[in-house]
Motif scaffolding. Sequence first.
Motif, short mmCIF file in Angstrom:
data_model
loop_
_atom_site.label_atom_id
_atom_site.label_comp_id
_atom_site.label_asym_id
_atom_site.label_seq_id
_atom_site.Cartn_x
_atom_site.Cartn_y
_atom_site.Cartn_z
N MET A 36 0.82 -1.20 0.00
CA MET A 36 0.00 0.00 0.00
C MET A 36 0.86 1.26 0.00
N ASN A 37 1.84 1.33 0.89
CA ASN A 37 2.77 2.46 0.96
C ASN A 37 2.07 3.82 1.06
N THR A 38 1.30 3.97 2.12
CA THR A 38 0.64 5.24 2.39
C THR A 38 0.86 5.62 3.85
N GLN A 39 0.57 6.86 4.15
CA GLN A 39 0.62 7.33 5.52
C GLN A 39 -0.54 8.28 5.77
N SER A 40 -1.19 8.12 6.89
CA SER A 40 -2.19 9.06 7.39
C SER A 40 -1.53 9.75 8.57
N ILE A 41 -1.29 11.05 8.44
CA ILE A 41 -0.50 11.76 9.44
C ILE A 41 -1.35 12.84 10.10
N PRO A 54 2.15 15.93 1.45
CA PRO A 54 1.95 14.84 0.50
C PRO A 54 3.18 14.76 -0.40
N GLN A 55 3.55 13.57 -0.84
CA GLN A 55 4.73 13.45 -1.69
C GLN A 55 4.37 13.51 -3.17
N PRO A 110 -5.71 22.87 16.83
CA PRO A 110 -6.16 22.39 15.52
C PRO A 110 -5.09 21.45 14.95
N VAL A 111 -5.51 20.54 14.10
CA VAL A 111 -4.56 19.61 13.49
C VAL A 111 -4.68 19.66 11.97
N SER A 112 -3.61 19.24 11.33
CA SER A 112 -3.63 18.98 9.90
C SER A 112 -3.68 17.48 9.72
N PHE A 113 -4.48 17.03 8.78
CA PHE A 113 -4.54 15.61 8.44
C PHE A 113 -3.90 15.48 7.07
N VAL A 114 -2.65 15.00 7.06
CA VAL A 114 -1.85 14.92 5.84
C VAL A 114 -1.96 13.51 5.28
N LYS A 115 -2.32 13.43 4.02
CA LYS A 115 -2.49 12.15 3.33
C LYS A 115 -1.34 11.95 2.37
N VAL A 116 -0.55 10.89 2.60
CA VAL A 116 0.67 10.67 1.83
C VAL A 116 0.61 9.33 1.10
N ARG A 117 0.89 9.38 -0.19
CA ARG A 117 1.11 8.17 -0.99
C ARG A 117 2.58 8.15 -1.34
N LEU A 118 3.27 7.12 -0.89
CA LEU A 118 4.73 7.03 -1.10
C LEU A 118 5.06 6.41 -2.45
#
Length: 182
Positions: A1-6, A86-87, A174-182
């Motif tokens: 999958m190589n993703t990250q939910s940050i 995101p990358q 407050p937060v940021s929800f960063v969605k990363v696909r590597l």
Amino acid sequence: MNTQSIIVPQISSFPARQAKARAILRWLVKLDVVEEALSTCGRSYNKMAYAIAPGARRFVDNPDALPYGRPVNGLEIVLKRCIYTPQQDFVEEAGCPQCRREIGEALFDSLEDWMPGHTDNFICPECRHEDDINGFLFLDACGFSNLGFIFNDWLEAGFKQSFVDEFAERLDRPVSFVKVRL
């Protein structure tokens, strides 16, 4: 999958970040989102992370997409200054909340001073408005902090908004929800 939910608090220098990280981990363990002990289920650094637990299903939109049984599935807690973006297809555009002008190039160039901790703030080159770098406007969700929570390969499952909101409440920011696909 190589993703990250940050999930990243919107503050460059989180006060008492180690104590807050421990409190968040205790909360996630209590909810049965992650396991209490570290194991080799991470992606970064030494591969150590907190493995996904059965209760994680209650906090995502698509539980069948969670990475149960996969070698990389854990929560990594980052306690050093990092840039979270995101990358793939990241648009390096940012705006000033005061004058609303595009200032992305100058802002991203300023990260050379931000990363080593010389400053937490950025000054708009157009109107001179100054704020924590997280106070500026970004087209893509991103974060700049010395505290971050990386959930490896959870992206396809999609956190419920109520979970992200509770995370922000517990961080008292407050937060940021960063969605990363590597």
